[in-house]
Design a protein around this motif. Structure first.
Motif, PDB file in Angstrom:
ATOM      1  N   GLY A 230     125.031 -55.409  34.152  1.00 21.33           N
ATOM      2  CA  GLY A 230     123.768 -55.906  33.638  1.00 21.33           C
ATOM      3  C   GLY A 230     123.218 -55.029  32.536  1.00 21.33           C
ATOM      4  N   PHE A 231     121.988 -55.336  32.143  1.00 24.58           N
ATOM      5  CA  PHE A 231     121.295 -54.599  31.091  1.00 24.58           C
ATOM      6  C   PHE A 231     119.863 -54.339  31.553  1.00 24.58           C
ATOM      7  CE2 PHE A 231     124.600 -57.074  29.054  1.00 24.58           C
ATOM      8  CZ  PHE A 231     125.189 -56.169  28.197  1.00 24.58           C
ATOM      9  N   GLY A 232     119.260 -53.269  31.054  1.00 24.28           N
ATOM     10  CA  GLY A 232     117.889 -53.004  31.458  1.00 24.28           C
ATOM     11  C   GLY A 232     117.339 -51.712  30.907  1.00 24.28           C
ATOM     12  N   GLY A 233     116.306 -51.199  31.577  1.00 25.60           N
ATOM     13  CA  GLY A 233     115.631 -49.980  31.156  1.00 25.60           C
ATOM     14  C   GLY A 233     115.417 -49.070  32.349  1.00 25.60           C
ATOM     15  N   ALA A 234     114.264 -48.410  32.416  1.00 27.98           N
ATOM     16  CA  ALA A 234     113.995 -47.461  33.499  1.00 27.98           C
ATOM     17  C   ALA A 234     112.539 -47.563  33.939  1.00 27.98           C
ATOM     18  CB  ALA A 234     114.308 -46.033  33.052  1.00 27.98           C
ATOM     19  N   PHE A 235     112.327 -47.478  35.245  1.00 32.20           N
ATOM     20  CA  PHE A 235     110.979 -47.468  35.813  1.00 32.20           C
ATOM     21  C   PHE A 235     110.478 -46.025  35.871  1.00 32.20           C
ATOM     22  CE2 PHE A 235     112.634 -51.481  37.596  1.00 32.20           C
ATOM     23  CZ  PHE A 235     111.613 -52.337  37.231  1.00 32.20           C
ATOM     24  N   THR A 236     110.205 -45.448  34.720  1.00 35.92           N
ATOM     25  CA  THR A 236     109.724 -44.069  34.664  1.00 35.92           C
ATOM     26  C   THR A 236     108.214 -44.018  34.850  1.00 35.92           C
ATOM     27  OG1 THR A 236     109.433 -44.177  32.269  1.00 35.92           O
ATOM     28  CG2 THR A 236     111.580 -43.430  33.084  1.00 35.92           C
ATOM     29  N   ASP A 237     107.706 -42.805  35.078  1.00 28.78           N
ATOM     30  CA  ASP A 237     106.258 -42.631  35.181  1.00 28.78           C
ATOM     31  C   ASP A 237     105.567 -43.047  33.889  1.00 28.78           C
ATOM     32  OD1 ASP A 237     106.837 -41.580  37.643  1.00 28.78           O
ATOM     33  OD2 ASP A 237     106.404 -39.502  37.104  1.00 28.78           O
ATOM     34  N   SER A 238     106.143 -42.651  32.757  1.00 28.82           N
ATOM     35  CA  SER A 238     105.506 -42.955  31.472  1.00 28.82           C
ATOM     36  C   SER A 238     105.464 -44.458  31.223  1.00 28.82           C
ATOM     37  CB  SER A 238     106.241 -42.248  30.331  1.00 28.82           C
ATOM     38  OG  SER A 238     107.595 -42.641  30.274  1.00 28.82           O
ATOM     39  N   ALA A 239     106.528 -45.182  31.627  1.00 25.64           N
ATOM     40  CA  ALA A 239     106.514 -46.634  31.482  1.00 25.64           C
ATOM     41  C   ALA A 239     105.392 -47.230  32.318  1.00 25.64           C
ATOM     42  CB  ALA A 239     107.859 -47.218  31.900  1.00 25.64           C
ATOM     43  N   GLY A 240     105.260 -46.759  33.557  1.00 27.24           N
ATOM     44  CA  GLY A 240     104.207 -47.270  34.425  1.00 27.24           C
ATOM     45  C   GLY A 240     102.818 -46.974  33.897  1.00 27.24           C
ATOM     46  N   ILE A 241     102.609 -45.750  33.409  1.00 25.32           N
ATOM     47  CA  ILE A 241     101.295 -45.369  32.878  1.00 25.32           C
ATOM     48  C   ILE A 241     100.926 -46.243  31.689  1.00 25.32           C
ATOM     49  CG2 ILE A 241     100.054 -43.524  31.674  1.00 25.32           C
ATOM     50  CD1 ILE A 241     101.640 -41.540  33.449  1.00 25.32           C
ATOM     51  N   ASN A 242     101.877 -46.463  30.790  1.00 21.16           N
ATOM     52  CA  ASN A 242     101.591 -47.266  29.601  1.00 21.16           C
ATOM     53  C   ASN A 242     101.363 -48.734  29.939  1.00 21.16           C
ATOM     54  OD1 ASN A 242     101.799 -45.677  26.939  1.00 21.16           O
ATOM     55  ND2 ASN A 242     103.551 -44.919  28.082  1.00 21.16           N
ATOM     56  N   ILE A 243     102.164 -49.278  30.845  1.00 21.19           N
ATOM     57  CA  ILE A 243     101.977 -50.683  31.231  1.00 21.19           C
ATOM     58  C   ILE A 243     100.636 -50.867  31.923  1.00 21.19           C
ATOM     59  CG2 ILE A 243     102.834 -52.526  32.730  1.00 21.19           C
ATOM     60  CD1 ILE A 243     105.671 -51.485  32.169  1.00 21.19           C
ATOM     61  N   LYS A 244     100.291 -49.951  32.825  1.00 18.47           N
ATOM     62  CA  LYS A 244      99.031 -50.064  33.561  1.00 18.47           C
ATOM     63  C   LYS A 244      97.808 -49.858  32.664  1.00 18.47           C
ATOM     64  CE  LYS A 244     100.384 -50.760  37.861  1.00 18.47           C
ATOM     65  NZ  LYS A 244      99.927 -51.896  38.689  1.00 18.47           N
ATOM     66  N   SER A 245      98.005 -49.261  31.490  1.00 12.33           N
ATOM     67  CA  SER A 245      96.879 -49.047  30.577  1.00 12.33           C
ATOM     68  C   SER A 245      96.496 -50.320  29.827  1.00 12.33           C
ATOM     69  CB  SER A 245      97.224 -47.945  29.565  1.00 12.33           C
ATOM     70  OG  SER A 245      98.205 -48.393  28.643  1.00 12.33           O
ATOM     71  N   LEU A 246      97.353 -51.352  29.898  1.00  8.79           N
ATOM     72  CA  LEU A 246      97.088 -52.612  29.206  1.00  8.79           C
ATOM     73  C   LEU A 246      96.175 -53.503  30.036  1.00  8.79           C
ATOM     74  CD1 LEU A 246     100.766 -53.412  28.122  1.00  8.79           C
ATOM     75  CD2 LEU A 246      98.993 -52.307  26.733  1.00  8.79           C
ATOM     76  N   SER A 247      95.623 -54.515  29.396  1.00 14.23           N
ATOM     77  CA  SER A 247      94.847 -55.508  30.135  1.00 14.23           C
ATOM     78  C   SER A 247      95.783 -56.274  31.064  1.00 14.23           C
ATOM     79  CB  SER A 247      94.169 -56.478  29.171  1.00 14.23           C
ATOM     80  OG  SER A 247      95.132 -57.304  28.534  1.00 14.23           O
ATOM     81  N   LYS A 248      95.227 -56.942  32.052  1.00 15.83           N
ATOM     82  CA  LYS A 248      96.050 -57.654  33.034  1.00 15.83           C
ATOM     83  C   LYS A 248      96.906 -58.726  32.363  1.00 15.83           C
ATOM     84  CE  LYS A 248      97.302 -58.147  37.300  1.00 15.83           C
ATOM     85  NZ  LYS A 248      98.013 -57.056  37.998  1.00 15.83           N
ATOM     86  N   LEU A 249      96.343 -59.461  31.414  1.00 15.28           N
ATOM     87  CA  LEU A 249      97.105 -60.503  30.729  1.00 15.28           C
ATOM     88  C   LEU A 249      98.211 -59.912  29.864  1.00 15.28           C
ATOM     89  CD1 LEU A 249      94.317 -63.042  29.681  1.00 15.28           C
ATOM     90  CD2 LEU A 249      96.082 -63.336  31.429  1.00 15.28           C
ATOM     91  N   ALA A 250      97.925 -58.780  29.226  1.00 15.08           N
ATOM     92  CA  ALA A 250      98.954 -58.125  28.413  1.00 15.08           C
ATOM     93  C   ALA A 250     100.083 -57.602  29.303  1.00 15.08           C
ATOM     94  CB  ALA A 250      98.346 -56.991  27.600  1.00 15.08           C
ATOM     95  N   GLN A 251      99.727 -57.057  30.467  1.00 13.08           N
ATOM     96  CA  GLN A 251     100.751 -56.617  31.420  1.00 13.08           C
ATOM     97  C   GLN A 251     101.648 -57.784  31.823  1.00 13.08           C
ATOM     98  OE1 GLN A 251      99.454 -54.268  34.844  1.00 13.08           O
ATOM     99  NE2 GLN A 251      97.600 -53.673  33.738  1.00 13.08           N
ATOM    100  N   GLU A 252     101.025 -58.916  32.117  1.00 15.43           N
ATOM    101  CA  GLU A 252     101.771 -60.105  32.538  1.00 15.43           C
ATOM    102  C   GLU A 252     102.743 -60.545  31.449  1.00 15.43           C
ATOM    103  OE1 GLU A 252     102.683 -63.317  35.158  1.00 15.43           O
ATOM    104  OE2 GLU A 252     101.269 -61.683  35.531  1.00 15.43           O
ATOM    105  N   ASN A 253     102.264 -60.620  30.219  1.00 17.96           N
ATOM    106  CA  ASN A 253     103.127 -61.039  29.111  1.00 17.96           C
ATOM    107  C   ASN A 253     104.264 -60.050  28.881  1.00 17.96           C
ATOM    108  OD1 ASN A 253     101.923 -63.465  28.435  1.00 17.96           O
ATOM    109  ND2 ASN A 253     100.499 -62.558  26.972  1.00 17.96           N
TER     110      ASN A 253
END
Length: 246
Positions: free
Chosen positions: A107-130
């Motif tokens: 398969g293909f993908g990325g990583a569930f790092t702390d920095s990824a989580g911090i940046n995603i959680k900093s977005l609005s809920k709709l932006a996170q969803e998109n």
């Protein structure tokens, strides 16, 4: 078995119809760094390729000039007007044999790092969803293989393990970190619920607890102390067991 010459392959683009499901809105950061904008109101969409005829192809092109997953549909044809090989000896051929297989791509993908989580959680809920849909849903690139860091990494805001402090041969202090509970685990669960495909995780440790290492530090040149070989294996298995409980 399909066999065709390189000249024919290069001519395929003559009968292509270009298009994208929802185009990328480019943002240029300079020096060739261009990204697709994904926010609360808009995110580009890539629809899954459906069954096509044996004389057709679909390709996705990203380029330094600004194309991002630009879809191209075409037919295998030989109507380019380019000169053909004068003889079989001068032609370069590709041979595709579906009956012969080599290594399998998981398969293909990325990583569930702390920095990824911090940046995603900093977005609005709709932006996170998109954003999550653009990575994991059938309307995105459908990541299905991701790295899961065991404890802290160089993409964390601070160094940590699951058993910090003085030597703990019984792992009595072992516990997942707040970063696991707030970022990694919720995002993994969200991705799994969003994806129609099974998501595989590859767990990787950046560093054992410092007290298991010869330099007693998270980073720097060091070895795992021999007396902790078995204990470190138990530490890694304990990490997986704790995630399994979630």
């Amino acid at each position: 078995m399909l066999k065709f010459t390189l000249l024919v392959l290069l001519c395929l683009l003559t009968s292509c119809i270009e298009g994208v499901s929802r185009p990328c809105v480019l943002k240029d950061y300079g020096q060739g760094h261009r990204v697709c904008v994904c926010n609360a109101t808009y995110c580009d969409i890539i629809y899954r390729v459906q069954t096509i005829n044996k004389d057709e192809f679909v390709s996705f092109i990203s380029s330094k000039d600004g194309l991002r997953f630009n879809r191209v549909n075409g037919k295998l044809s030989n109507n380019s007007g380019l000169p053909q090989a004068s003889s079989p000896q001068t032609a370069v051929s590709f041979t595709i044999n579906p009956g012969k297989k080599y290594q399998k791509i998981m398969g293909f993908g990325g990583a569930f790092t702390d920095s990824a989580g911090i940046n995603i959680k900093s977005l609005s809920k709709l932006a996170q969803e998109n954003l999550m849909r653009s990575y994991f849903s059938e309307h995105g690139i459908e990541y299905n293989l991701c790295r899961l860091p065991i404890s802290g990494t160089d993409f964390s805001t601070h160094p940590y393990s699951y058993d910090d402090g003085t030597p703990d041969p019984q792992l009595s202090r072992f516990a997942l970190a707040q970063e696991d509970l707030e970022y990694k685990i919720p995002l993994i669960q969200w991705a799994k619920n969003m994806s129609e495909k099974e998501i595989h995780l590859v767990a990787a440790s950046w560093s054992p607890p410092p007290w298991m290492k010869t330099n007693n530090d998270y980073s720097g040149f060091a070895f795992l102390k021999e007396e902790y070989y078995d204990l470190y294996a138990k530490y890694l298995l304990r990490s997986l067991d704790e995630y399994k409980k979630r």
